[in-house]
Design a protein around this motif. Sequence first.
Motif, short mmCIF file in Angstrom:
data_model
loop_
_atom_site.label_atom_id
_atom_site.label_comp_id
_atom_site.label_asym_id
_atom_site.label_seq_id
_atom_site.Cartn_x
_atom_site.Cartn_y
_atom_site.Cartn_z
N GLN A 7 1.55 6.65 23.35
CA GLN A 7 1.56 7.69 24.37
C GLN A 7 1.67 9.08 23.71
O GLN A 7 1.00 10.02 24.11
CB GLN A 7 2.75 7.46 25.31
CG GLN A 7 2.49 7.95 26.70
CD GLN A 7 3.67 7.67 27.63
OE1 GLN A 7 4.56 6.87 27.31
NE2 GLN A 7 3.68 8.33 28.76
N ALA A 8 2.48 9.17 22.66
CA ALA A 8 2.68 10.46 21.99
C ALA A 8 1.39 10.94 21.33
O ALA A 8 1.08 12.14 21.35
CB ALA A 8 3.78 10.32 20.93
N LEU A 9 0.61 10.02 20.76
CA LEU A 9 -0.63 10.42 20.10
C LEU A 9 -1.63 11.01 21.10
O LEU A 9 -2.46 11.85 20.75
CB LEU A 9 -1.26 9.22 19.37
CG LEU A 9 -0.60 8.85 18.04
CD1 LEU A 9 -1.08 7.48 17.56
CD2 LEU A 9 -0.87 9.91 16.96
N HIS A 10 -1.53 10.59 22.35
CA HIS A 10 -2.41 11.14 23.39
C HIS A 10 -1.76 12.27 24.16
O HIS A 10 -2.42 12.96 24.93
CB HIS A 10 -2.83 10.03 24.36
CG HIS A 10 -3.71 9.01 23.71
ND1 HIS A 10 -3.27 7.77 23.32
CD2 HIS A 10 -5.00 9.08 23.34
CE1 HIS A 10 -4.26 7.12 22.75
NE2 HIS A 10 -5.32 7.88 22.74
N GLY A 11 -0.47 12.45 24.01
CA GLY A 11 0.25 13.47 24.76
C GLY A 11 0.85 14.52 23.85
O GLY A 11 0.16 15.43 23.39
#
Length: 334
Positions: A126-130
């Motif tokens: 999720q962090a890599l996309h957010g």
Amino acid sequence: MRHIQQFAAKLILVALLSGCATQAVRAPLPGEPVADEISLLRGNFVPGTQPDGNTVLLRGRGGLVVVDTGRHAAHAARIIEAARASGQPVAAIVNTHWHLDHVAGNAALREAFPQLQVHASEAIDQALHGFLADYRVQLQALVAKPGNATPAAVAGWRGEIARIDTGAQLRPTQPVRASGSFSPGGRRLRLGLERNAVSGGDVWLFDPATRTLVAGDLVTLPVPLFDTACSGGWQEALGRLDGIGFARLVPGHGAVMDHAQFGVYRGAFDRLLACAEGDASADACKAGWLHDAQSLIPPQDVALADPLLDYYITHVLRADPVRRGKYCHKEPHE
Ligand SMILES: [Zn+2]
């Protein structure tokens, strides 16, 4: 009688020599000693530079477990050098969470020890996309228009972009989806997962043999780092950590503490949140933390704590409700 004494002396000598031989096989574990076959490579955390998280090395019969891999190449190189000096390969990495100061060294370690497994929560996806994707956009804008920035600052931004771009290599090979036991490198350990505290997926590690808890950024000095935190969920997670029978705790940043010192940290944390929710000035809340946690903060780190507290109290803990709740999830902890 004399014969028996000579025989006994021989036995003692044999026992001593075999003891020496056993020890000679094992080089000492590099780093600051924490407990039996556990050591710490302290991460740099000084004003004006991006930090490295602490790295903990645990040695089992079949290899090393490395908890967190730092941000900068120099920190990863220290870990690889320490592993080589220990005489054993890295069997596993445990990432306590996805922040770059704890995972960016994964790529270099995986290159040096291709067999290793990476145990971490899946919150990094999720962090890599957010968060990390947004951060990359900001970094690119800075690089495109650096203004009066120094060449060192621009190089620093480019370094951050390069770290984010190794994303696939930072992810877990063995996702941690629930708390439980595992035995990497032949050392029996417990992993815990907190989904609603610092990063949306915080993993802690407990070594029952030495009662050592590696807490990641669930505990950080000189201040708690609230950037991607759900402060209320974090407070509850600290309560659960307190229930683990640890004798010593390695924080994500800062020095090793005992359980009583963790109690001081927890009390200071609770009072900081209560102060931020009340009517006191931001300066009073800051002074409260610096007073409550004084025994845990080396005097030279107050200058580092000061601006961080200014920022977190005003722009995170007292931000609008949308910002305050941004990183809070409904899922229960594991
Ligand atoms: Zn950190």
